[in-house]
Motif scaffolding. Structure first.
Motif, short mmCIF file in Angstrom:
data_model
loop_
_atom_site.label_atom_id
_atom_site.label_comp_id
_atom_site.label_asym_id
_atom_site.label_seq_id
_atom_site.Cartn_x
_atom_site.Cartn_y
_atom_site.Cartn_z
N ILE A 247 0.84 -1.20 0.00
CA ILE A 247 0.00 0.00 0.00
C ILE A 247 0.88 1.25 0.00
CG2 ILE A 247 -1.58 1.38 1.43
CD1 ILE A 247 -2.94 -1.23 2.22
N ILE A 248 2.00 1.18 0.72
CA ILE A 248 2.92 2.32 0.78
C ILE A 248 3.46 2.63 -0.61
CG2 ILE A 248 5.08 3.16 1.77
CD1 ILE A 248 4.57 1.22 4.11
N ILE A 249 3.85 1.58 -1.34
CA ILE A 249 4.39 1.76 -2.68
C ILE A 249 3.36 2.40 -3.60
CG2 ILE A 249 5.24 0.50 -4.72
CD1 ILE A 249 6.63 -1.40 -2.87
N GLN A 250 2.07 2.09 -3.37
CA GLN A 250 1.02 2.65 -4.22
C GLN A 250 1.03 4.19 -4.20
OE1 GLN A 250 -2.49 0.29 -2.86
NE2 GLN A 250 -2.74 -0.11 -5.03
N TYR A 251 1.51 4.76 -3.10
CA TYR A 251 1.52 6.22 -3.01
C TYR A 251 2.66 6.86 -3.77
CZ TYR A 251 -2.40 5.79 0.03
OH TYR A 251 -3.65 5.50 0.49
N LEU A 252 3.54 6.02 -4.35
CA LEU A 252 4.52 6.55 -5.30
C LEU A 252 3.81 7.09 -6.53
CD1 LEU A 252 7.35 3.84 -5.23
CD2 LEU A 252 7.52 6.20 -4.43
N ASN A 253 2.62 6.57 -6.78
CA ASN A 253 1.79 7.04 -7.89
C ASN A 253 1.61 8.55 -7.84
OD1 ASN A 253 0.07 7.14 -10.04
ND2 ASN A 253 -1.36 5.64 -9.28
N MET B 157 -1.94 13.22 3.85
CA MET B 157 -2.60 11.97 3.48
C MET B 157 -1.63 10.79 3.51
SD MET B 157 -4.87 13.32 0.28
CE MET B 157 -5.49 11.68 -0.10
N ILE B 158 -0.49 10.96 2.86
CA ILE B 158 0.45 9.85 2.72
C ILE B 158 1.06 9.46 4.06
CG2 ILE B 158 2.63 9.15 1.65
CD1 ILE B 158 1.86 10.87 -0.76
N SER B 159 1.34 10.45 4.93
CA SER B 159 1.94 10.15 6.23
C SER B 159 1.03 9.24 7.06
CB SER B 159 2.24 11.44 6.99
OG SER B 159 1.05 12.18 7.24
N TYR B 160 -0.28 9.51 7.03
CA TYR B 160 -1.19 8.64 7.77
C TYR B 160 -1.24 7.25 7.16
CZ TYR B 160 -5.33 6.18 9.20
OH TYR B 160 -6.16 5.20 9.64
N MET B 161 -1.35 7.18 5.82
CA MET B 161 -1.45 5.89 5.16
C MET B 161 -0.22 5.02 5.42
SD MET B 161 -4.39 5.78 3.68
CE MET B 161 -5.67 6.78 2.89
N VAL B 162 0.97 5.65 5.37
CA VAL B 162 2.21 4.92 5.62
C VAL B 162 2.27 4.45 7.08
CG1 VAL B 162 4.73 5.13 5.77
CG2 VAL B 162 3.51 6.07 3.81
N TYR B 163 1.91 5.33 8.01
CA TYR B 163 1.91 4.95 9.42
C TYR B 163 0.94 3.80 9.68
CZ TYR B 163 1.04 5.09 14.44
OH TYR B 163 0.88 4.73 15.75
#
Length: 362
Positions: free
Chosen positions: A314-320, A347-353
């Motif tokens: 899921i983290i890699i998906q935010y490279l998009n 957004m990304i900081s929460y998703m990664v955490y």
């Protein structure tokens, strides 16, 4: 001798004996310790166990890294596909037609599905022979809605804004899990929902600056956001179904073949009622080749799912988001504001955490 199938034993008379285990026979021969006076050396046994565990761990880590590599390549295909759509809309603003795009793109999916199936000797399964028919139907049919609404949102929004709205899909999955699957809704998820919505609103509000209207959000922006929300719901269903199909080992060729059939059928029906078909060769060529980006994303990301945990992928998906911001800025000359970066970071900081610290379930 294969060390994975044997262990070392040492008798009291200091002569070395080796006992080979038979993997296919669960009934081992009983050793008479009184007659043979044989004792298993615990030190050697422990060394073998540590070596075996170390080997398994390094193999697992290597597979995970390969999974992350495949995932990153897949995400680049996805980002380039988004960029490719925007390029077509920019070059052919009066000729680009979403339904024709989906129709011709479906032909590429069918071509690639047949070709990849032939090269890998994977037979495309008949629908009646497929397990999880309900989720397979969702995967192949809802995909048309997901792609068409995302394409429409790109007409009304900046590329980066449309992509950011699309990244809210995990939150929709969360809501679906609560209402449909009756899963627990934790406080952390509610806080995360608030953070992600805040970040998205910050980015969406910047559409006012690109439309030279700093007072309020335009109707055009609201229409684009509406298409984006529908896309989020559709993509959530597609993601859940894809996860189930991968778990049930349904080949990517079979999935893409039926996605192509469904997309072509729905597009053809739409064209019958609203016939707008542009015969420009290069536009149709771009429609057709766009299927490569979609197939590439699904092929590489499905391989990643086989090797690495979904939570980390899921983290890699935010490279998009990063890829889209860079491509849109460099080649489409879209404005990127500091508040865009701030909103994306929230957004990304929460998703990664959340992905790195999963909640423990009882």
């Amino acid at each position: 001798m294969d060390t994975h199938d044997s262990f070392c034993i040492t008798p009291n008379n200091k002569e070395e004996y080796y006992y080979e285990l038979n993997n296919n026979n669960n009934n081992n021969n009983n050793l008479d310790n009184n007659n043979n006076n044989i004792n298993i050396n615990p030190l050697l046994s422990r060394k073998f166990s540590v070596a075996s565990n170390s080997s398994n761990y390094s193999t697992r880590v290597k597979n995970e890294y390969i999974g992350y590599l495949f995932g990153t390549i897949g995400i680049f295909f996805q980002a380039f596909g988004t960029f490719y759509i925007k390029i077509m809309q920019k070059i052919y603003p009066n000729d680009f037609h979403t339904i024709q795009f989906l129709l011709i793109r479906a032909l590429m999916l069918l071509t690639l599905a047949f070709f990849h199936s032939y090269k890998t000797n994977h037979k495309i399964e008949k629908f009646l022979e497929i397990n999880q028919k309900f989720w397979f139907f969702i995967r192949t049919n809802v995909n048309f809605l997901a792609v068409s609404t995302f394409t429409m949102s790109l007409w009304y929004l900046r590329t980066s804004t449309a992509q950011i709205i699309s990244t809210l899909t995990p939150l929709v999955v969360l809501v679906l899990s609560y209402f449909v699957l009756k899963e627990n809704l934790h406080l952390r998820y509610l806080i995360g929902t608030f953070m992600c919505l805040t970040g998205a609103i910050i980015i969406i509000s910047n559409e006012r600056k690109t439309n030279n209207n700093n007072n309020f959000i335009s109707i055009k922006t609201l229409i684009g956001v509406g298409f984006g929300i529908i896309n989020c719901i559709a993509m959530a269903l597609v993601n859940v179904s894809n996860k189930i199909l991968v778990k049930n080992k349904i080949a990517i060729d079979t999935q893409m073949f039926y996605v192509g059939i469904a997309t072509f059928s729905y597009s053809f029906i739409c064209l019958v009622f609203d016939f707008k078909f542009c015969m420009k060769f290069w536009l149709n060529f771009m429609y057709y080749t766009h299927g490569l980006t979609f197939y590439g994303f699904n092929l590489f990301f499905n391989e990643a799912l086989k090797r690495a945990p979904l939570a980390k992928l899921i983290i890699i998906q935010y490279l998009n988001v990063v890829f889209i911001f860079v491509l849109a800025f460099l080649f489409l000359h879209e404005k990127i504001f500091f508040s865009d970066i701030l909103g994306a970071a929230i957004m990304i900081s929460y998703m990664v955490y959340n992905a790195m610290n999963p909640l423990k379930t009882k």
